[in-house]
Design a protein around this motif. Structure first.
Motif, PDB file in Angstrom:
ATOM      1  N   THR A 136       0.824  -1.203   0.000  1.00  9.25           N
ATOM      2  CA  THR A 136       0.000   0.000   0.000  1.00  9.25           C
ATOM      3  C   THR A 136       0.861   1.256   0.000  1.00  9.25           C
ATOM      4  OG1 THR A 136      -1.769  -1.137   1.195  1.00  9.25           O
ATOM      5  CG2 THR A 136      -1.808   1.261   1.224  1.00  9.25           C
ATOM      6  N   LYS A 164      -8.713  14.532  -7.264  1.00  4.99           N
ATOM      7  CA  LYS A 164      -9.445  13.577  -8.095  1.00  4.99           C
ATOM      8  C   LYS A 164      -8.536  13.012  -9.181  1.00  4.99           C
ATOM      9  CE  LYS A 164     -13.575  14.317  -9.582  1.00  4.99           C
ATOM     10  NZ  LYS A 164     -14.736  14.976 -10.245  1.00  4.99           N
ATOM     11  N   LYS A 168      -5.737  10.738  -7.337  1.00  8.00           N
ATOM     12  CA  LYS A 168      -6.282   9.468  -6.845  1.00  8.00           C
ATOM     13  C   LYS A 168      -6.771   8.606  -8.007  1.00  8.00           C
ATOM     14  CE  LYS A 168      -7.621   6.710  -3.473  1.00  8.00           C
ATOM     15  NZ  LYS A 168      -8.376   5.666  -4.158  1.00  8.00           N
ATOM     16  N   GLY A 169      -7.353   9.240  -9.020  1.00 13.07           N
ATOM     17  CA  GLY A 169      -7.783   8.490 -10.188  1.00 13.07           C
ATOM     18  C   GLY A 169      -6.625   7.816 -10.898  1.00 13.07           C
ATOM     19  N   LEU A 219      -3.834   6.629  -9.420  1.00  8.50           N
ATOM     20  CA  LEU A 219      -3.478   5.433  -8.651  1.00  8.50           C
ATOM     21  C   LEU A 219      -4.496   4.325  -8.878  1.00  8.50           C
ATOM     22  CD1 LEU A 219      -2.307   6.890  -5.198  1.00  8.50           C
ATOM     23  CD2 LEU A 219      -0.978   6.519  -7.284  1.00  8.50           C
ATOM     24  N   ASP A 220      -5.774   4.699  -8.884  1.00 10.64           N
ATOM     25  CA  ASP A 220      -6.823   3.700  -9.075  1.00 10.64           C
ATOM     26  C   ASP A 220      -6.731   3.054 -10.458  1.00 10.64           C
ATOM     27  OD1 ASP A 220      -7.729   4.307  -6.558  1.00 10.64           O
ATOM     28  OD2 ASP A 220      -9.392   5.570  -7.247  1.00 10.64           O
ATOM     29  N   SER A 221      -6.435   3.852 -11.465  1.00  9.56           N
ATOM     30  CA  SER A 221      -6.358   3.317 -12.828  1.00  9.56           C
ATOM     31  C   SER A 221      -5.207   2.329 -12.986  1.00  9.56           C
ATOM     32  CB  SER A 221      -6.200   4.452 -13.836  1.00  9.56           C
ATOM     33  OG  SER A 221      -4.911   5.048 -13.752  1.00  9.56           O
ATOM     34  N   GLY A 232      -4.362   0.359 -10.544  1.00  5.82           N
ATOM     35  CA  GLY A 232      -4.637  -0.744  -9.632  1.00  5.82           C
ATOM     36  C   GLY A 232      -3.774  -0.720  -8.388  1.00  5.82           C
ATOM     37  N   LYS A 246      -2.958   0.174  -4.478  1.00  4.44           N
ATOM     38  CA  LYS A 246      -3.582   0.413  -3.190  1.00  4.44           C
ATOM     39  C   LYS A 246      -2.929   1.621  -2.524  1.00  4.44           C
ATOM     40  CE  LYS A 246      -4.778  -4.427  -2.264  1.00  4.44           C
ATOM     41  NZ  LYS A 246      -4.617  -5.560  -1.311  1.00  4.44           N
ATOM     42  N   SER A 247      -3.744   2.448  -1.863  1.00  4.01           N
ATOM     43  CA  SER A 247      -3.205   3.622  -1.192  1.00  4.01           C
ATOM     44  C   SER A 247      -4.014   3.933   0.051  1.00  4.01           C
ATOM     45  CB  SER A 247      -3.209   4.829  -2.136  1.00  4.01           C
ATOM     46  OG  SER A 247      -4.536   5.189  -2.482  1.00  4.01           O
TER      47      SER A 247
END
Length: 399
Positions: free
Chosen positions: A181, A323, A326-327, A329-331, A333, A335-336
Motif C-alpha cells: 500500500t 481527483k 487518486k484516479g 493510482l486507481d487506474s 490498480g 492500493k493507497s
C-alpha cells in the motif's frame, strides 16, 4: 539481464546520488550544474532563484502547457540530504553502488533525490512520446529542507517570483511503505519547540530552599509527560489513528547550573512538540501558562519554532487535483491510504499559501530508511515509480 542493468535513467540517478549535498554547509553548485545539464537534455528552460542567500538556490525547470494561463503544477523535491556516519554503512554512502539484489545504496535514495529524478525521467519519456498538457509544469528543486526549509521554501513562497508561477497544485515527498500500500499525505502537524526558562531561589545545596528551580522543573516535566502519555494511550487504543493524528511530546534539552553544591537560580528545559490538527493553539498556550503558574510562577516560555495551524489539503471531489491524482493510482490498480505526515516537509509552506499539496513517494514494499544507515531503494521500485508518474503527471496537468 535485469531491467535496471545498463538503464540510462538508473545511471542518471546514480550520478545525482554521488553529489554529496549533505549538511552542514551544503555546496549546492554541483547539484545546480547537474540540473542545468538535465534541462538542456530535456530541451526545457531552467531558472535559478536565490530568495535569501546566493548559496541557497531554488532551481526550477519549466515545461510550458498549451494553456499557460491556467494555474500551474509544481513537482517539488529538495537537493539536500542529512549527514552520514560512513563507518555505519556497508556501502559508500555517496557511491550509489548496486548490489546483486538490485538495491541502490546511497544517502538520498529515499529522501528524496529519487523523487526529483523520477519526475525528470517521467517527463523525458512523455516528451519523447510527443505529449503536451494544458497546465504548465514546474519541476522544482529546493534547498535546506532537511534543516526546516527556513532559507529555502519558507523564503521562496512569499516572493513575487513564486507568485508569478501561478501555482495551483503541488506534489512533494512522502515516505516509503514497507508493504504493497502506498502512503499519501495531505496534511502536517505544527512544529513547536517550547523552552521553559525557570527561575527560583538559589543557595547552598545542603539546605531545603523553597521555590527552587528543581521543584518547578519537576512539575513542568511531569505535566508535559502526563500529556505525552495520554497521547501514547490515544494512539494505542485506536487502530484507526496513526502517528500524524496525535500530538507528540519529547524532552530534548535541560540546561543550567554551575556546581554540584549550588542550587542554581535558573534552569531551562525544552520540548519538541508536534501539534495534531485538532489542537486549538490558543487553548494549548493557556494550558502551558496555567502549568507554569501551578509550578510556582517565575517561568517564562519562549518558542524556537511556533508554526501556525495550516489547513489540510482537501481529499474529496471538491479538489480537482486530488481527483486526478487518486484516479491515477486507481487506474493503475495501486492500493493507497491517506495520512497526516508525521514529520515535516516543504509542503507546509505551500499549503500555508492556500495551495493544495500532496506528499507522495512511489516506494512500496520498501523498508523505511530515510535518515538511516544503508539507505537504499530497489532499482526495480525506482523504475516502477517513473511509470507511476507517467500516469499521474498527465492527469494532474490536464485537471
Amino acid at each position: 539481464m535485469a531491467a535496471w542493468e545498463n538503464n540510462e535513467e538508473i545511471k542518471l540517478f546514480q550520478e545525482y546520488l554521488r553529489i554529496p549535498s549533505t549538511h552542514p554547509d551544503v555546496d549546492y553548485e554541483p547539484c545546480v550544474e547537474f540540473l542545468k545539464r538535465q534541462a538542456q537534455n530535456l530541451g526545457l528552460p531552467i531558472r535559478i532563484y536565490h530568495p535569501t542567500d546566493p548559496k541557497k538556490p531554488t532551481v526550477i525547470i519549466t515545461w510550458t502547457g498549451t494553456q499557460p494561463e491556467l494555474p500551474s503544477i509544481v513537482l517539488n523535491s529538495h537537493m539536500d540530504v542529512v549527514p552520514v556516519y560512513p563507518e555505519k554503512w556497508t556501502h559508500p554512502p555517496f557511491g550509489a553502488e548496486i548490489d546483486s539484489k538490485g538495491r541502490i545504496f546511497a544517502r538520498g535514495t529515499q529522501d528524496m533525490k529519487s523523487v526529483g529524478m523520477q519526475y525528470l525521467a517521467a517527463i523525458r519519456a512523455l516528451k519523447k512520446e510527443g505529449k503536451r498538457f494544458k497546465r504548465t509544469i514546474h519541476i522544482m528543486f529546493a534547498a535546506d529542507e532537511e534543516i526546516g526549509g527556513k532559507s529555502g521554501m519558507a523564503k521562496f513562497v512569499p516572493t513575487d517570483d513564486f507568485k508569478a508561477l501561478n501555482v495551483g497544485f503541488a506534489l512533494d515527498e512522502g515516505i516509503a511503505s514497507p508493504n504493497e500500500t502506498f502512503d499519501v499525505f495531505y496534511a502536517e502537524r505544527s512544529i513547536w519547540f517550547i523552552l521553559f526558562h525557570i527561575s527560583g531561589n538559589a543557595g547552598h545545596g545542603s539546605l531545603l530552599h523553597e521555590n527552587t528551580v528543581g521543584v518547578k522543573l519537576r512539575y513542568i516535566i511531569d505535566r508535559m509527560m502526563d500529556f505525552r502519555e495520554a497521547e501514547v494511550k490515544k494512539l494505542a487504543n485506536n487502530s484507526s489513528l496513526n502517528l500524524g493524528n496525535v500530538t507528540t511530546v519529547n524532552l530534548t534539552r535541560v540546561q543550567g547550573g554551575i556546581l554540584n553544591n549550588i542550587v542554581p537560580p535558573k534552569l531551562m528545559v525544552s520540548f519538541d512538540v508536534r501539534l495534531a490538527l485538532d489542537v486549538d493553539h490558543q487553548q494549548f498556550i493557556k494550558q502551558l501558562e496555567k502549568w507554569c503558574e501551578e509550578a510556582g510562577g517565575g517561568i517564562e516560555i519562549t518558542y524556537e519554532s511556533k508554526e501556525p495551524y495550516v489547513p489540510p489539503t482537501p481529499i474529496d471531489d471538491s479538489n480537482i487535483y486530488w481527483k486526478a491524482f487518486k484516479g491515477s493510482l486507481d487506474s493503475l490498480g495501486l492500493k493507497s491510504r491517506t495520512l497526516i505526515f508525521p514529520g515535516a516537509t516543504d509542503s507546509r509552506y505551500i499549503r500555508a499559501a492556500g495551495i493544495p499539496a500532496i506528499g507522495f513517494s512511489p516506494m512500496n514494499n520498501t523498508p523505511v530508511l530515510l535518515h538511516d544507515n544503508d539507505e537504499y531503494i530497489d532499482a526495480d521500485i525506482y523504475l516502477k515509480g517513473i511509470e507511476i508518474y507517467k500516469t499521474i503527471i498527465p492527469n494532474i496537468a490536464n485537471a
